[in-house]
Scaffold this motif. Structure first.
Motif, mmCIF file in Angstrom:
data_model
loop_
_atom_site.group_PDB
_atom_site.id
_atom_site.type_symbol
_atom_site.label_atom_id
_atom_site.label_comp_id
_atom_site.label_asym_id
_atom_site.label_seq_id
_atom_site.Cartn_x
_atom_site.Cartn_y
_atom_site.Cartn_z
ATOM 1 N N LEU A 151 0.748 -1.258 -0.137
ATOM 2 C CA LEU A 151 -0.004 -0.039 -0.047
ATOM 3 C C LEU A 151 1.052 1.272 -0.155
ATOM 4 C CD1 LEU A 151 -3.038 -0.794 2.573
ATOM 5 C CD2 LEU A 151 -2.918 -0.116 0.052
ATOM 6 N N LYS A 152 1.904 1.224 0.842
ATOM 7 C CA LYS A 152 2.927 2.510 0.795
ATOM 8 C C LYS A 152 3.502 2.676 -0.665
ATOM 9 C CE LYS A 152 4.878 2.169 5.343
ATOM 10 N NZ LYS A 152 5.801 1.762 6.447
ATOM 11 N N LEU A 153 3.916 1.366 -1.451
ATOM 12 C CA LEU A 153 4.298 1.652 -2.617
ATOM 13 C C LEU A 153 3.431 2.148 -3.465
ATOM 14 C CD1 LEU A 153 6.987 0.886 -4.152
ATOM 15 C CD2 LEU A 153 5.702 -1.250 -5.118
ATOM 16 N N ALA A 154 2.076 1.710 -3.415
ATOM 17 C CA ALA A 154 0.876 2.176 -4.270
ATOM 18 C C ALA A 154 1.069 3.792 -3.971
ATOM 19 C CB ALA A 154 -0.142 1.331 -3.947
ATOM 20 N N GLY A 155 1.006 4.195 -2.834
ATOM 21 C CA GLY A 155 0.939 5.597 -2.534
ATOM 22 C C GLY A 155 2.010 6.516 -3.165
ATOM 23 N N VAL A 156 3.266 5.725 -3.088
ATOM 24 C CA VAL A 156 4.350 6.543 -3.855
ATOM 25 C C VAL A 156 4.321 6.740 -5.302
ATOM 26 C CG1 VAL A 156 6.813 6.490 -3.846
ATOM 27 C CG2 VAL A 156 5.986 6.215 -1.871
ATOM 28 N N VAL A 157 3.746 5.370 -5.695
ATOM 29 C CA VAL A 157 3.547 5.424 -7.248
ATOM 30 C C VAL A 157 2.588 6.360 -7.575
ATOM 31 C CG1 VAL A 157 2.680 4.295 -9.088
ATOM 32 C CG2 VAL A 157 4.588 3.239 -7.508
ATOM 33 N N ALA A 158 1.403 6.563 -6.813
ATOM 34 C CA ALA A 158 0.541 7.600 -7.292
ATOM 35 C C ALA A 158 0.841 9.016 -7.144
ATOM 36 C CB ALA A 158 -0.867 7.201 -6.194
ATOM 37 N N GLY A 159 1.653 9.148 -5.953
ATOM 38 C CA GLY A 159 2.202 10.587 -6.161
ATOM 39 C C GLY A 159 3.223 10.634 -7.166
ATOM 40 N N GLY A 160 3.987 9.953 -7.380
ATOM 41 C CA GLY A 160 4.835 10.000 -8.641
ATOM 42 C C GLY A 160 4.190 10.383 -9.966
ATOM 43 N N CYS A 161 3.083 9.747 -10.006
ATOM 44 C CA CYS A 161 2.378 9.728 -11.296
ATOM 45 C C CYS A 161 1.776 11.319 -11.635
ATOM 46 C CB CYS A 161 1.143 8.789 -11.449
ATOM 47 S SG CYS A 161 1.513 7.193 -11.766
ATOM 48 N N LEU A 162 1.442 11.527 -10.414
ATOM 49 C CA LEU A 162 0.917 13.128 -10.224
ATOM 50 C C LEU A 162 1.919 14.022 -10.662
ATOM 51 C CD1 LEU A 162 -1.683 15.023 -9.689
ATOM 52 C CD2 LEU A 162 -0.586 15.364 -7.404
ATOM 53 N N LEU A 163 3.234 13.779 -9.811
ATOM 54 C CA LEU A 163 4.414 14.761 -10.432
ATOM 55 C C LEU A 163 4.657 14.743 -11.701
ATOM 56 C CD1 LEU A 163 6.563 16.268 -8.474
ATOM 57 C CD2 LEU A 163 8.043 14.141 -9.093
ATOM 58 N N LEU A 164 4.375 13.500 -12.481
ATOM 59 C CA LEU A 164 5.015 13.337 -13.806
ATOM 60 C C LEU A 164 3.916 14.078 -14.802
ATOM 61 C CD1 LEU A 164 7.078 11.512 -14.994
ATOM 62 C CD2 LEU A 164 5.296 10.010 -15.695
ATOM 63 N N VAL A 165 2.587 13.958 -14.324
ATOM 64 C CA VAL A 165 1.590 14.580 -15.215
ATOM 65 C C VAL A 165 1.620 16.266 -14.999
ATOM 66 C CG1 VAL A 165 -0.892 15.193 -15.215
ATOM 67 C CG2 VAL A 165 -0.157 12.847 -14.962
ATOM 68 N N LEU A 166 1.846 16.752 -13.690
ATOM 69 C CA LEU A 166 2.020 18.306 -13.557
ATOM 70 C C LEU A 166 3.297 18.673 -14.471
ATOM 71 C CD1 LEU A 166 0.896 18.619 -9.887
ATOM 72 C CD2 LEU A 166 -0.426 19.102 -11.903
ATOM 73 N N VAL A 167 4.363 17.864 -14.153
ATOM 74 C CA VAL A 167 5.465 18.658 -14.947
ATOM 75 C C VAL A 167 5.403 18.424 -16.249
ATOM 76 C CG1 VAL A 167 8.004 17.952 -15.003
ATOM 77 C CG2 VAL A 167 7.164 17.918 -13.078
ATOM 78 N N ALA A 168 4.746 17.469 -16.805
ATOM 79 C CA ALA A 168 4.477 17.377 -18.320
ATOM 80 C C ALA A 168 3.560 18.217 -18.707
ATOM 81 C CB ALA A 168 3.851 15.987 -18.810
ATOM 82 N N ALA A 169 2.544 18.946 -17.899
ATOM 83 C CA ALA A 169 1.649 20.031 -18.348
ATOM 84 C C ALA A 169 2.301 21.104 -18.358
ATOM 85 C CB ALA A 169 0.638 20.035 -17.147
ATOM 86 N N LEU A 170 3.338 21.271 -17.484
ATOM 87 C CA LEU A 170 4.089 22.693 -17.298
ATOM 88 C C LEU A 170 4.961 22.613 -18.542
ATOM 89 C CD1 LEU A 170 4.806 24.953 -15.472
ATOM 90 C CD2 LEU A 170 6.536 23.566 -14.356
ATOM 91 N N LYS A 171 5.416 21.428 -18.887
ATOM 92 C CA LYS A 171 6.288 21.786 -20.249
ATOM 93 C C LYS A 171 5.424 22.386 -21.455
ATOM 94 C CE LYS A 171 10.064 19.773 -19.193
ATOM 95 N NZ LYS A 171 11.213 20.423 -18.938
ATOM 96 N N GLN A 172 4.099 21.981 -21.500
ATOM 97 C CA GLN A 172 3.177 22.660 -22.518
ATOM 98 C C GLN A 172 2.959 24.388 -22.069
ATOM 99 O OE1 GLN A 172 2.218 21.133 -25.380
ATOM 100 N NE2 GLN A 172 3.853 19.735 -24.758
ATOM 101 N N ALA A 173 2.982 24.613 -20.986
ATOM 102 C CA ALA A 173 2.379 25.829 -20.576
ATOM 103 C C ALA A 173 3.351 27.065 -20.887
ATOM 104 C CB ALA A 173 2.230 25.949 -19.137
#
Lengths: 109, 165
Positions: B91-113
């Motif tokens: 469950l801890k690993l799932a939490g870290v992966v979910a947070g990392g995915c959010l980080l990835l999405v936000l950084v990728a969105a920032l690249k387009q901004a």
């Protein structure tokens, strides 16, 4: 300082807060991670307010001041939220003798 | 690299490192102390951006009042590393992966901004000073300011009512 660096910093802090909320079971730690996320957003608001100040200072001397006032109001709301939230956590501790959020599953049954 | 850039990177590293320590330390008291260090770093950022009022309010309200409230509650319940509930490691690993995915999405969105080349100037501007903030607070924002006092009153009553039972 480029605004992107502040955005990256705020994103990183916010995601650390998200990971804390998802990976921990102690209700108080979860609450502290929510505070961390609020602070990440506050930092970004202040950075954006300075950015808009630079862009709009020719039109009015106080351009961008709204962002800093929003941060002030967010701090007010966070203080109220903490007082009520901690009262609820103390209440939960009295009933279950634990701060484990997994005990709060009565809606599931 | 001038002194304010060095300060920016130092404060950022301090904020991120202590934020990670908040999440991974087992003892809740240590978590609170790391969170206070994070708030000091964020206050340093505010002062670097010349938002001096917010920097001081952040220290007094967050690092001073709210964190002391957290410490009181933790010590009242006598929490420590032994009583700390642990999730299983998947469950801890799932939490870290979910947070990392959010980080990835936000950084990728920032690249387009379109934020390229915009700057937030360090150490200049006077909108963060008490005089200007107070002027705006008591003219344009006077209604929200009064409403926030009602919010505080209701929070106070709510905390007393919840805590009394």
């Amino acid at each position: 300082m480029l605004i992107e660096r502040y955005i990256y910093l705020a994103i990183a802090l916010f995601c650390i807060g998200i990971v804390g909320v998802l990976a921990r079971r102690n209700a108080i730690i979860i609450f502290m991670c929510i505070e961390l996320m609020l602070n990440a957003v506050n930092l970004l608001l202040v950075a954006f307010s300075k950015m808009h100040h630079v862009a709009g200072v020719a039109k009015s001397a106080s351009a961008g001041i709204d962002g800093q006032l929003f941060v002030f109001f967010i701090m007010v709301v966070a203080a109220a939220e903490v007082s009520v939230g901690l009262a609820i956590i103390v209440m939960m501790y009295r009933n279950t003798h634990s701060v484990d959020v997994n005990f709060l599953n009565r809606l599931k049954h | 690299m001038d002194i304010s850039q060095v300060l920016f990177y130092a404060l950022s590293a301090m904020a991120l490192g202590s934020a990670i320590m908040v999440v991974i330390s087992r003892n809740p008291v240590h978590s609170v102390l790391w969170l206070i260090i994070t708030f000091f770093a964020i206050s340093g950022h505010y002062i670097l951006l010349n938002a001096q009022f917010l920097g001081i309010v952040n220290l007094i309200v967050y690092a001073g009042a709210i964190m002391v409230l957290f410490l009181f509650v933790i010590m009242l319940m006598n929490l420590n590393a032994e009583t700390e509930p642990q999730k299983n490691k998947w469950l801890k690993l799932a939490g870290v992966v979910a947070g990392g995915c959010l980080l990835l999405v936000l950084v990728a969105a920032l690249k387009q901004a379109e934020v390229k080349g915009k700057v937030a100037e360090l150490g200049t501007g006077d909108i963060g000073l008490i005089k200007n903030l107070g002027n705006a607070l008591f003219t344009d924002f006077v209604v929200p300011f009064e409403i926030s006092s009602i919010l505080f009153l209701s929070a106070m009553v709510g905390a007393v009512v919840i805590g009394k039972k």
